[in-house]
Scaffold this motif. Structure first.
Motif, PDB file in Angstrom:
ATOM      1  N   THR A   8       0.828  -1.206   0.000  1.00 34.17           N
ATOM      2  CA  THR A   8       0.000   0.000   0.000  1.00 34.17           C
ATOM      3  C   THR A   8       0.862   1.256   0.000  1.00 34.17           C
ATOM      4  OG1 THR A   8      -1.750  -1.169   1.182  1.00 34.17           O
ATOM      5  CG2 THR A   8      -1.808   1.242   1.249  1.00 34.17           C
ATOM      6  N   LEU A   9       1.907   1.276   0.825  1.00 34.21           N
ATOM      7  CA  LEU A   9       2.781   2.449   0.879  1.00 34.21           C
ATOM      8  C   LEU A   9       3.534   2.645  -0.439  1.00 34.21           C
ATOM      9  CD1 LEU A   9       4.175   2.124   4.500  1.00 34.21           C
ATOM     10  CD2 LEU A   9       2.555   3.821   3.657  1.00 34.21           C
ATOM     11  N   LEU A  10       4.001   1.558  -1.016  1.00 34.93           N
ATOM     12  CA  LEU A  10       4.694   1.660  -2.300  1.00 34.93           C
ATOM     13  C   LEU A  10       3.735   2.098  -3.406  1.00 34.93           C
ATOM     14  CD1 LEU A  10       6.951  -1.506  -2.065  1.00 34.93           C
ATOM     15  CD2 LEU A  10       7.706   0.882  -2.023  1.00 34.93           C
ATOM     16  N   SER A  11       2.521   1.582  -3.386  1.00 31.82           N
ATOM     17  CA  SER A  11       1.514   1.989  -4.377  1.00 31.82           C
ATOM     18  C   SER A  11       1.200   3.471  -4.248  1.00 31.82           C
ATOM     19  CB  SER A  11       0.232   1.179  -4.205  1.00 31.82           C
ATOM     20  OG  SER A  11       0.457  -0.167  -4.479  1.00 31.82           O
ATOM     21  N   LEU A  12       1.094   3.943  -3.009  1.00 31.74           N
ATOM     22  CA  LEU A  12       0.842   5.364  -2.787  1.00 31.74           C
ATOM     23  C   LEU A  12       1.978   6.208  -3.356  1.00 31.74           C
ATOM     24  CD1 LEU A  12      -0.873   7.607  -1.436  1.00 31.74           C
ATOM     25  CD2 LEU A  12       0.551   7.282   0.586  1.00 31.74           C
ATOM     26  N   ALA A  13       3.222   5.767  -3.149  1.00 32.62           N
ATOM     27  CA  ALA A  13       4.376   6.504  -3.679  1.00 32.62           C
ATOM     28  C   ALA A  13       4.319   6.556  -5.199  1.00 32.62           C
ATOM     29  CB  ALA A  13       5.675   5.853  -3.224  1.00 32.62           C
ATOM     30  N   VAL A  14       3.936   5.449  -5.826  1.00 30.16           N
ATOM     31  CA  VAL A  14       3.863   5.413  -7.284  1.00 30.16           C
ATOM     32  C   VAL A  14       2.722   6.293  -7.786  1.00 30.16           C
ATOM     33  CG1 VAL A  14       3.323   3.918  -9.238  1.00 30.16           C
ATOM     34  CG2 VAL A  14       4.949   3.158  -7.503  1.00 30.16           C
ATOM     35  N   GLN A  15       1.575   6.220  -7.132  1.00 25.24           N
ATOM     36  CA  GLN A  15       0.408   6.962  -7.598  1.00 25.24           C
ATOM     37  C   GLN A  15       0.522   8.459  -7.394  1.00 25.24           C
ATOM     38  OE1 GLN A  15      -2.942   5.065  -5.732  1.00 25.24           O
ATOM     39  NE2 GLN A  15      -2.584   3.140  -6.803  1.00 25.24           N
ATOM     40  N   THR A  16       1.329   8.877  -6.431  1.00 29.04           N
ATOM     41  CA  THR A  16       1.500  10.314  -6.190  1.00 29.04           C
ATOM     42  C   THR A  16       2.677  10.893  -6.972  1.00 29.04           C
ATOM     43  OG1 THR A  16       2.846   9.879  -4.232  1.00 29.04           O
ATOM     44  CG2 THR A  16       0.473  10.233  -3.900  1.00 29.04           C
ATOM     45  N   GLY A  17       3.346  10.052  -7.740  1.00 29.90           N
ATOM     46  CA  GLY A  17       4.439  10.547  -8.566  1.00 29.90           C
ATOM     47  C   GLY A  17       5.783  10.506  -7.893  1.00 29.90           C
ATOM     48  N   ALA A  18       5.885   9.931  -6.710  1.00 30.71           N
ATOM     49  CA  ALA A  18       7.158   9.888  -6.011  1.00 30.71           C
ATOM     50  C   ALA A  18       8.114   8.872  -6.627  1.00 30.71           C
ATOM     51  CB  ALA A  18       6.932   9.550  -4.534  1.00 30.71           C
ATOM     52  N   ALA A  19       7.599   7.914  -7.394  1.00 28.24           N
ATOM     53  CA  ALA A  19       8.468   6.866  -7.906  1.00 28.24           C
ATOM     54  C   ALA A  19       8.147   6.499  -9.358  1.00 28.24           C
ATOM     55  CB  ALA A  19       8.350   5.630  -7.018  1.00 28.24           C
ATOM     56  N   THR A  20       7.647   7.431 -10.131  1.00 29.07           N
ATOM     57  CA  THR A  20       7.280   7.083 -11.498  1.00 29.07           C
ATOM     58  C   THR A  20       8.151   7.836 -12.478  1.00 29.07           C
ATOM     59  OG1 THR A  20       5.611   8.814 -11.547  1.00 29.07           O
ATOM     60  CG2 THR A  20       4.883   6.608 -10.910  1.00 29.07           C
ATOM     61  N   ALA A  21       8.154   7.355 -13.680  1.00 30.76           N
ATOM     62  CA  ALA A  21       8.897   8.027 -14.753  1.00 30.76           C
ATOM     63  C   ALA A  21       8.117   9.245 -15.206  1.00 30.76           C
ATOM     64  CB  ALA A  21       9.084   7.065 -15.919  1.00 30.76           C
TER      65      ALA A  21
END
Length: 112
Positions: free
Chosen positions: A97-110
């Motif tokens: 859930t925490l990793l998904s949140l990071a991805v969805q908020t742009g913290a870990a996406t290209a």
């Protein structure tokens, strides 16, 4: 050694020596300057009679340096990271859930 021996030009010369002769990076120079500033802030409270020279040392600014370019994760890297937590356990679901949140908020996406 007295505070009269540790004036701003002397501190500046030591910092320049560390950078030029000993090969210290700008970040290491700034870290050492932060430690010196901390000592001199303490000294300002203990030795107000040296306030003039202490204030000159405290006025030495940190050096600027270039920051590295921020790298983003590719879609494949994000999918690999999201696949790691074991979703059969409570901790795994939390981590996912925490990793998904990071991805969805742009913290870990290209970038788009």
């Amino acid at each position: 050694m007295d505070f009269a021996d540790l004036d701003a030009p002397t501190i500046g010369a030591v910092l320049s020596y560390l950078e030029a002769e000993r090969g210290n990076s700008t970040r290491r120079r700034n870290a050492r300057l932060a430690a010196i500033h901390s000592l001199f802030r303490f000294a300002a409270l203990q030795h107000p009679e040296h306030a003039d020279s202490i204030s000159r040392v405290l006025a030495i600014p940190p050096k600027r340096f270039d920051h590295g370019i921020v790298e983003f994760l590719s879609k494949e890297e994000v999918e690999a990271i999201l696949a790691v937590p074991d979703r059969d356990t409570w901790l795994g679901r939390r981590d996912h859930t925490l990793l998904s949140l990071a991805v969805q908020t742009g913290a870990a996406t290209a970038p788009p």
